[in-house]
Design a protein around this motif. Structure first.
Motif, mmCIF file in Angstrom:
data_model
loop_
_atom_site.group_PDB
_atom_site.id
_atom_site.type_symbol
_atom_site.label_atom_id
_atom_site.label_comp_id
_atom_site.label_asym_id
_atom_site.label_seq_id
_atom_site.Cartn_x
_atom_site.Cartn_y
_atom_site.Cartn_z
ATOM 1 N N GLU A 1 0.830 -1.198 0.000
ATOM 2 C CA GLU A 1 0.000 0.000 0.000
ATOM 3 C C GLU A 1 0.864 1.247 0.000
ATOM 4 N N GLY A 2 0.283 2.295 -0.557
ATOM 5 C CA GLY A 2 0.963 3.581 -0.594
ATOM 6 C C GLY A 2 -0.032 4.684 -0.893
ATOM 7 N N CYS A 3 0.441 5.916 -0.875
ATOM 8 C CA CYS A 3 -0.446 7.030 -1.201
ATOM 9 C C CYS A 3 0.356 8.182 -1.777
ATOM 10 N N ASN A 4 -0.320 9.019 -2.504
ATOM 11 C CA ASN A 4 0.243 10.249 -3.041
ATOM 12 C C ASN A 4 -0.594 11.371 -2.439
ATOM 13 N N GLN A 5 -0.087 11.990 -1.391
ATOM 14 C CA GLN A 5 -0.862 13.003 -0.684
ATOM 15 C C GLN A 5 -1.096 14.241 -1.527
ATOM 16 N N ASP A 6 -0.168 14.550 -2.432
ATOM 17 C CA ASP A 6 -0.349 15.726 -3.297
ATOM 18 C C ASP A 6 -1.591 15.590 -4.169
ATOM 19 N N ARG A 7 -1.878 14.371 -4.618
ATOM 20 C CA ARG A 7 -3.036 14.126 -5.487
ATOM 21 C C ARG A 7 -4.212 13.492 -4.753
ATOM 22 N N SER A 8 -4.074 13.266 -3.457
ATOM 23 C CA SER A 8 -5.119 12.620 -2.648
ATOM 24 C C SER A 8 -5.500 11.258 -3.208
ATOM 25 N N ILE A 9 -4.489 10.466 -3.537
ATOM 26 C CA ILE A 9 -4.713 9.123 -4.074
ATOM 27 C C ILE A 9 -4.098 8.107 -3.124
#
Length: 107
Positions: A32-40
């Motif tokens: 799992e991971g996320c891209n906080q800049d794109r809210s993904i």
């Protein structure tokens, strides 16, 4: 597809999958991971056979709970309970700052 998943208006925007946690359950590997800049927020469920990824399931902006389904005690021929214990849950979905649908993956 990238435009649909990221909301990007241009096709030249790259998206990197940077894992923030990895867990394995037999032949199933959860990343799992996320891209906080794109809210993904994303979760991959890989099936690994002989060291090779043979199946990939990909979930975007979905909270995932993984359960063990069936009889894990091979000495008993029947399932004595319908309870499916949770063995893993998404933990990064709260970092993107929005509500997300939930999904249960039985392995």
């Amino acid at each position: 597809m990238m435009r649909l998943l990221t909301g990007s208006l241009t096709d030249d925007v790259s998206f990197e999958f940077v894992p923030q946690s990895i867990a394995d359950f037999g032949s199933t590997v959860l990343v799992e991971g996320c891209n906080q800049d794109r809210s993904i927020f994303w979760v991959h469920a890989w099936t690994v056979t002989d060291g090779i990824i043979t199946q990939v399931r990909e979930y975007f902006n979905t909270c995932l709970t993984v359960t063990r389904f069936g009889n894990t005690d091979k000495s008993s021929p029947s399932i004595t309970s319908l309870h499916c214990p949770s063995v893993w849950e998404s933990s990064l979905s709260n970092l993107v700052g929005k509500s997300m649908p939930g999904l249960v993956l039985a392995i």
